[in-house]
Design a protein around this motif. Structure first.
Motif, PDB file in Angstrom:
ATOM      1  N   MET A 164       0.836  -1.183   0.000  1.00 55.00           N
ATOM      2  CA  MET A 164       0.000   0.000   0.000  1.00 55.00           C
ATOM      3  C   MET A 164       0.874   1.236   0.000  1.00 55.00           C
ATOM      4  SD  MET A 164      -0.596   2.252   2.550  1.00 55.00           S
ATOM      5  CE  MET A 164       0.031   1.110   3.746  1.00 55.00           C
ATOM      6  N   HIS A 214      -4.391  -8.508   2.310  1.00 52.23           N
ATOM      7  CA  HIS A 214      -3.337  -9.180   1.535  1.00 52.23           C
ATOM      8  C   HIS A 214      -2.476  -9.976   2.510  1.00 52.23           C
ATOM      9  CE1 HIS A 214       0.478  -6.926   2.399  1.00 52.23           C
ATOM     10  NE2 HIS A 214      -0.362  -6.014   2.816  1.00 52.23           N
ATOM     11  N   ASN A 271       6.830  -7.928   1.174  1.00 52.07           N
ATOM     12  CA  ASN A 271       7.469  -7.221   0.054  1.00 52.07           C
ATOM     13  C   ASN A 271       8.688  -7.955  -0.516  1.00 52.07           C
ATOM     14  OD1 ASN A 271       6.144  -5.623   2.097  1.00 52.07           O
ATOM     15  ND2 ASN A 271       6.597  -3.858   0.808  1.00 52.07           N
ATOM     16  N   ASP A 301       1.435  -5.583   8.705  1.00 54.27           N
ATOM     17  CA  ASP A 301       1.194  -5.400   7.272  1.00 54.27           C
ATOM     18  C   ASP A 301       1.062  -6.764   6.592  1.00 54.27           C
ATOM     19  OD1 ASP A 301       1.012  -4.449   4.709  1.00 54.27           O
ATOM     20  OD2 ASP A 301       2.910  -3.366   4.717  1.00 54.27           O
ATOM     21  N   GLU A 343       0.021  -7.627  -3.313  1.00 59.51           N
ATOM     22  CA  GLU A 343      -0.413  -6.238  -3.082  1.00 59.51           C
ATOM     23  C   GLU A 343       0.774  -5.285  -3.202  1.00 59.51           C
ATOM     24  OE1 GLU A 343      -0.770  -2.557  -0.868  1.00 59.51           O
ATOM     25  OE2 GLU A 343       0.235  -4.253   0.017  1.00 59.51           O
ATOM     26  N   GLU A 344       1.899  -5.711  -2.648  1.00 60.35           N
ATOM     27  CA  GLU A 344       3.078  -4.840  -2.591  1.00 60.35           C
ATOM     28  C   GLU A 344       3.770  -4.765  -3.950  1.00 60.35           C
ATOM     29  OE1 GLU A 344       3.531  -3.325   0.146  1.00 60.35           O
ATOM     30  OE2 GLU A 344       2.928  -4.586   1.835  1.00 60.35           O
ATOM     31  N   HIS A 353       7.007  -1.252   6.706  1.00 59.86           N
ATOM     32  CA  HIS A 353       8.014  -1.758   5.767  1.00 59.86           C
ATOM     33  C   HIS A 353       9.431  -1.740   6.346  1.00 59.86           C
ATOM     34  CE1 HIS A 353       5.279  -1.197   1.972  1.00 59.86           C
ATOM     35  NE2 HIS A 353       4.807  -2.067   2.848  1.00 59.86           N
TER      36      HIS A 353
HETATM   37 ZN   LIG Z   1       2.811  -2.857   2.908  1.00 63.86          ZN
END
Ligand SMILES: [Zn+2]
Length: 316
Positions: free
Chosen positions: A1, A119, A123, A136, A169-170, A285
């Protein structure tokens, strides 16, 4: 996101610094509602345990053993439910990748569908820092698993409820319109083609809401009336102080649905951890996004608010 406007976060920081006492007081007064009188009860403690189990898989970047572990964990949780696997291959800056969305369906009496989504992957660019995305990805996927425990075996007189677990998503390299939201762009397009989108009454996306210090901003990319309904639900649950004191503009898995006219809301707490020079986005992140930063209480607040939101949607 991705947050679209950097100055919004700075503003949020200033509000946080200068308005430190006020939210705390409001929260203390409103968080002691009598849960015994509540008709619905969401088990945030159990959701927290599921988040721990997903985090135990390790980093979940696409192609990693942790990603496969998380997928197997999801499939195991829903082994006795109606679970669909939506597999697709797509071009990414790191080459063609195969991704998997999961959809778990709990049928209602009406023709409409309410979607709750999260999600679950982490990442790809963070694959070397042991990034486990407790908040996340893990927390919200865990919340949906616990939501299934609530729904399972219950007669749903209203709309069907579908739980969607997005992959990809990432960004794989750097966030752009084509390098992000792989799973949601794929599923929204597919459901557009086959007519499914027309049945969706509301698309409720959850992201980063496990944060111990829960403060969910009102996302300007979401559908206003649906956010109003979430706010009403939170108020009825005595949890209004956690919602929408600030605003933000968020690009997330709801966008492909927003763009196709589906009423959609991103329930997200982007303000995660202390904002420092090295980490202007706090724990977001970073390898600091770990289980000690999230709480069962925050999962209960959001889970309970989602149950009440579903209730209100069915009354419309
Ligand atoms: Zn994220």
């Amino acid at each position: 996101m991705r947050r679209r406007l950097a100055h919004v976060a700075i503003l949020a920081c200033l509000i946080f610094v200068f308005g430190l006492e006020a939210p705390g007081i409001v929260r203390a007064q409103t968080s002691h509602r009598d849960r015994a009188t509540a008709q619905i009860e969401f088990n945030g403690n159990r959701a927290y345990q599921y988040a721990q189990q997903i985090v135990n898989c390790g980093p979940r970047w696409i192609g990693s053993p942790g990603h496969a572990c998380a997928e197997n964990f999801l499939k195991k949780q829903f082994a006795k439910d109606n679970i669909e696997e939506d597999t697709f291959s797509t071009n990414t800056p790191a080459g063609v990748m195969t991704m998997h969305n999961f959809i778990v369906k709990f049928p209602g009496k009406k023709d409409g569908v309410i979607v709750l989504a999260s999600h679950y992957e982490t990442n790809y660019p963070l694959r070397d820092i042991h990034y486990v995305g407790a908040n996340d990805g893990a927390a919200t996927s865990a919340l949906l698993i616990e939501m299934a425990n609530y729904l399972r075996g219950r007669k749903l007189d209203g709309d069907s409820i579908w739980l969607v677990f997005f992959d990809g998503e990432e960004a794989i390299q750097e966030w752009s319109d084509t390098d992000s939201l792989y799973g949601s762009r794929h599923l929204a397009a597919k459901w557009d083609r086959d007519g499914t989108l027309k049945r969706i009454q509301a698309f409720l996306l959850l992201d980063m809401i496990g944060d111990k210090d829960l403060d969910i901003a009102r996302d300007q990319n979401s559908t206003p009336w649906l956010l109003d309904l979430v706010q009403k639900a939170a108020k009825q649950e005595g949890d209004a102080s956690y919602f929408f004191a600030t605003t933000n503009v968020i690009e997330d898995d709801h966008l492909p649905f927003v763009q196709r006219g589906v009423p959609s809301a991103d329930i997200i707490d982007y303000d995660y951890g202390p904002h420092t020079f090295l980490h202007p986005d706090g724990y977001h992140h970073t390898a600091e996004d770990t289980m000690d930063k999230i709480s069962a209480h925050s999962l209960t607040v959001v889970g309970q608010t989602m149950l009440e939101t579903i209730h209100l949607l069915n009354q419309r």
